[in-house]
Motif scaffolding. Structure first.
Motif, PDB file in Angstrom:
ATOM      1  N   ILE A 189       0.812  -1.218   0.000  1.00 42.73           N
ATOM      2  CA  ILE A 189       0.000   0.000   0.000  1.00 42.73           C
ATOM      3  C   ILE A 189       0.841   1.262   0.000  1.00 42.73           C
ATOM      4  CG2 ILE A 189      -1.841   1.242   1.201  1.00 42.73           C
ATOM      5  CD1 ILE A 189      -2.706  -1.443   2.417  1.00 42.73           C
ATOM      6  N   VAL A 190       1.665   1.450   1.018  1.00 45.13           N
ATOM      7  CA  VAL A 190       2.481   2.666   1.114  1.00 45.13           C
ATOM      8  C   VAL A 190       3.782   2.439   0.351  1.00 45.13           C
ATOM      9  CG1 VAL A 190       3.356   4.442   2.680  1.00 45.13           C
ATOM     10  CG2 VAL A 190       1.446   3.010   3.389  1.00 45.13           C
ATOM     11  N   VAL A 191       3.631   2.300  -0.944  1.00 42.99           N
ATOM     12  CA  VAL A 191       4.771   2.069  -1.848  1.00 42.99           C
ATOM     13  C   VAL A 191       4.776   3.174  -2.898  1.00 42.99           C
ATOM     14  CG1 VAL A 191       4.744  -0.427  -1.483  1.00 42.99           C
ATOM     15  CG2 VAL A 191       3.359   0.562  -3.311  1.00 42.99           C
ATOM     16  N   PRO A 192       5.929   3.461  -3.505  1.00 37.76           N
ATOM     17  CA  PRO A 192       5.979   4.539  -4.503  1.00 37.76           C
ATOM     18  C   PRO A 192       5.021   4.301  -5.662  1.00 37.76           C
ATOM     19  CG  PRO A 192       8.190   3.886  -3.831  1.00 37.76           C
ATOM     20  CD  PRO A 192       7.256   2.881  -3.236  1.00 37.76           C
ATOM     21  N   HIS A 193       4.399   5.375  -6.120  1.00 36.01           N
ATOM     22  CA  HIS A 193       3.505   5.312  -7.275  1.00 36.01           C
ATOM     23  C   HIS A 193       4.116   6.158  -8.383  1.00 36.01           C
ATOM     24  CE1 HIS A 193      -0.127   5.193  -9.673  1.00 36.01           C
ATOM     25  NE2 HIS A 193      -0.160   6.514  -9.709  1.00 36.01           N
ATOM     26  N   GLU A 194       4.519   5.475  -9.461  1.00 37.93           N
ATOM     27  CA  GLU A 194       5.187   6.145 -10.573  1.00 37.93           C
ATOM     28  C   GLU A 194       6.375   6.961 -10.084  1.00 37.93           C
ATOM     29  OE1 GLU A 194       2.166   8.392 -12.537  1.00 37.93           O
ATOM     30  OE2 GLU A 194       1.168   6.608 -13.366  1.00 37.93           O
ATOM     31  N   GLY A 195       7.096   6.372  -9.129  1.00 37.05           N
ATOM     32  CA  GLY A 195       8.301   7.014  -8.608  1.00 37.05           C
ATOM     33  C   GLY A 195       8.045   8.085  -7.566  1.00 37.05           C
ATOM     34  N   ARG A 196       6.805   8.306  -7.200  1.00 39.72           N
ATOM     35  CA  ARG A 196       6.483   9.361  -6.228  1.00 39.72           C
ATOM     36  C   ARG A 196       6.097   8.765  -4.885  1.00 39.72           C
ATOM     37  NH1 ARG A 196       1.811  12.659  -8.728  1.00 39.72           N
ATOM     38  NH2 ARG A 196       1.206  10.583  -9.508  1.00 39.72           N
ATOM     39  N   GLN A 197       6.437   9.461  -3.818  1.00 42.03           N
ATOM     40  CA  GLN A 197       6.149   9.003  -2.463  1.00 42.03           C
ATOM     41  C   GLN A 197       4.658   9.077  -2.179  1.00 42.03           C
ATOM     42  OE1 GLN A 197       8.217  11.247   0.533  1.00 42.03           O
ATOM     43  NE2 GLN A 197       7.557   9.948   2.228  1.00 42.03           N
ATOM     44  N   THR A 198       4.131   8.027  -1.490  1.00 40.10           N
ATOM     45  CA  THR A 198       2.699   7.989  -1.180  1.00 40.10           C
ATOM     46  C   THR A 198       2.418   8.045   0.324  1.00 40.10           C
ATOM     47  OG1 THR A 198       2.746   5.569  -1.176  1.00 40.10           O
ATOM     48  CG2 THR A 198       2.157   6.662  -3.256  1.00 40.10           C
TER      49      THR A 198
END
Length: 500
Positions: free
Chosen positions: A430-439
């Motif tokens: 879940i709390v993993v990078p999305h398209e290289g962006r911090q979530t």
């Protein structure tokens, strides 16, 4: 010398007599065991023939195959029940000629009331009727029935409950949607059914075995067990044997779906059927939160840190309060300090034990001197929950090895910067990078939580907005639509065998 030889001869005769006696006892036992084994096999074969005959008769009458879900608590309102209703809706829409059954142990309700509850809680309406089989012995799977050897007792109880379900209705495909793996061999080998399972949480995990080996009281029923090396060794042996049986039962499943990467790792280690196992994330009601506009910068005058979760011990509200107290100590009494922060604990109380736990938490707040900055909101309606999340700055989660974390997903969808435990589903899925962006952020101790909260509160409005946007974009993979597509893909081969 002659006396010695006589004694030796006498001893040899006694030994031979003893061996003949043992042999005369062993052979009847062997023959009796073989006869009982053969009798048991004949009984099992007879039961299988009888059950398959009932299924053929039922199918001839209905004119089509039937799929049955085993969900003894289907009238509850948790994430597992959302999986059940979304699964049924997806299969009903895809396979119009298949009938569906739900085995439930709920009492005092009708099928219509159960469906109405699903509509009210989850906004899910099934496209056509479903048949409910009401089981009478749900108490067999409740932990309260087994003060000792709870895992073994519940598992044996599930086998009896599964037998009650199978004799009431013999389906073509059996789906265990609550994690009762020991029912799988009953339906497969006695009922001759295809079987599938959706695993939310492994009954026994490799982490649990490690904790028991380390003599940590978390998974030992009493401190005297964890302090005693002999009793701890017996407990380790018990857990290892149970894990072996659990793996054998689970491996009977033709299709295995798990709700997270963390659960996948444990199920692969125990069930050992990688070719039949896949991750199908549970459906989260993200649309209800995504439809609410996120705030760009947030109110810097009073910033709230919101925790959502039932007041159960594993949610670790103690850690939340202690970390918040450390944060207040770091911030001090100046501008933007103590008076600008609030911790809001939102959750449900299931029983008196949970209510007593809330009293204990309130006492801790007084002890730490933070009771004026901590709010407890119990059993709040969904609209109030949504308002609190949308207006919050930080969404707090502290459960160790959470198997998935629907509450974490909801925080992210609401536009709240999430701070979750660095383990389990939040860390891996879940709390993993999305398209290289911090979530979001992760922590695992009082100090690291306090430090992370301080970092989040110090972010600029633009940096905060960027994390929120990335988080909201990332949760689309946990939507109802994504779940239904993955569930149908995982079960397609089995369903095609039924309808061909």
């Amino acid at each position: 010398m002659a006396g010695h030889e006589h004694h030796h001869h006498h001893f040899s005769l006694c030994f031979c007599d003893l061996m003949r006696l043992l042999w005369s006892l062993v052979m009847p036992c062997v023959y009796l065991s073989l006869a009982l084994t053969l009798l048991l096999l004949l009984v099992l074969l007879g039961l299988r023939v009888w059950l398959q005959g009932r299924r053929k008769t039922r199918r001839a009458q209905d004119g089509g195959p039937a799929v049955a879900f085993f969900h003894p608590y289907c009238n509850a309102g948790g994430g597992g029940e959302r999986v059940l209703w979304c699964s049924l809706r997806a299969l009903m829409n895809r396979y119009p000629n298949v009938s569906f059954v739900v085995y439930t142990g709920d009492k005092g309700v009708t099928g219509e009331q159960v469906l109405e509850g699903a509509r009210q809680r989850f906004n899910i309406t099934l496209p056509r009727p479903v048949t409910f089989i009401f089981l009478r012995h749900r108490g067999l799977v409740e932990a309260a029935s087994y003060p000792h050897f709870t895992l073994l007792g519940q598992s044996l109880g599930s086998m009896f409950l599964g037998w009650e379900a199978l004799t009431a209705f013999v389906p073509d495909l059996y789906v265990d949607s609550m994690g009762y793996a020991f029912t799988l061999p009953i339906f497969r080998y006695l009922g001759g059914c295809k079987v599938a399972s959706y695993v939310h949480y492994p009954t026994v995990s490799t982490d649990m075995l490690t904790v028991v080996r380390e003599r940590n009281p978390r998974f030992n029923n009493a401190d005297f067990i964890s302090r005693n090396p002999v009793l701890s060794a017996v407990k380790v042996l018990y857990y290892c044997l149970f894990a072996l049986l659990y793996g054998l039962a689970g491996s009977c499943s033709d299709v295995v779906m798990v709700n997270s990467t963390w659960t996948l790792g444990h199920i692969l280690a125990l069930w050992r059927c990688p070719g039949r196992t896949s991750v199908v994330y549970p459906p989260c009601d993200v649309r209800a939160f995504l439809d609410v506009p996120g705030r760009a910068g947030g109110d810097t005058k009073c910033q709230s840190i919101v925790s959502v979760g039932q007041f159960r011990p594993e949610k670790d509200h103690l850690l939340q309060i202690r970390a918040f107290a450390k944060l207040l100590d770091r911030k001090g009494d100046g501008p933007g300090g103590r008076e600008a922060l609030r911790l809001v604990l939102i959750g449900g109380c299931r029983n008196q034990e949970d209510e007593d736990r809330v009293l204990m938490l309130r006492g801790l707040c007084q002890e730490l001197g933070v009771s004026d900055r901590v709010d407890f909101k119990l059993n709040v309606p969904f609209d109030e929950l949504k308002r609190e999340l949308v207006s919050a700055t930080i969404g707090l989660h502290t459960m160790w090895n959470e198997h998935f974390g629907i509450g974490v997903v909801e925080c992210m969808a609401a536009g709240t910067i999430v701070l979750a435990h660095k383990s389990g589903g939040p860390k891996l899925d879940i709390v993993v990078p999305h398209e290289g962006r911090q979530t979001g952020f992760l922590a695992d101790s009082e100090d690291s939580y306090a430090a992370a909260m301080e970092i989040i509160l110090a972010l600029t409005p633009s940096a905060r907005l960027e994390i929120k946007r990335a988080a909201r974009e990332s949760v689309g993979r946990f939507s109802d639509q994504e779940f239904e597509a993955c569930f149908l893909a995982a079960t397609e081969a089995l369903m095609n065998q039924l309808v061909r």
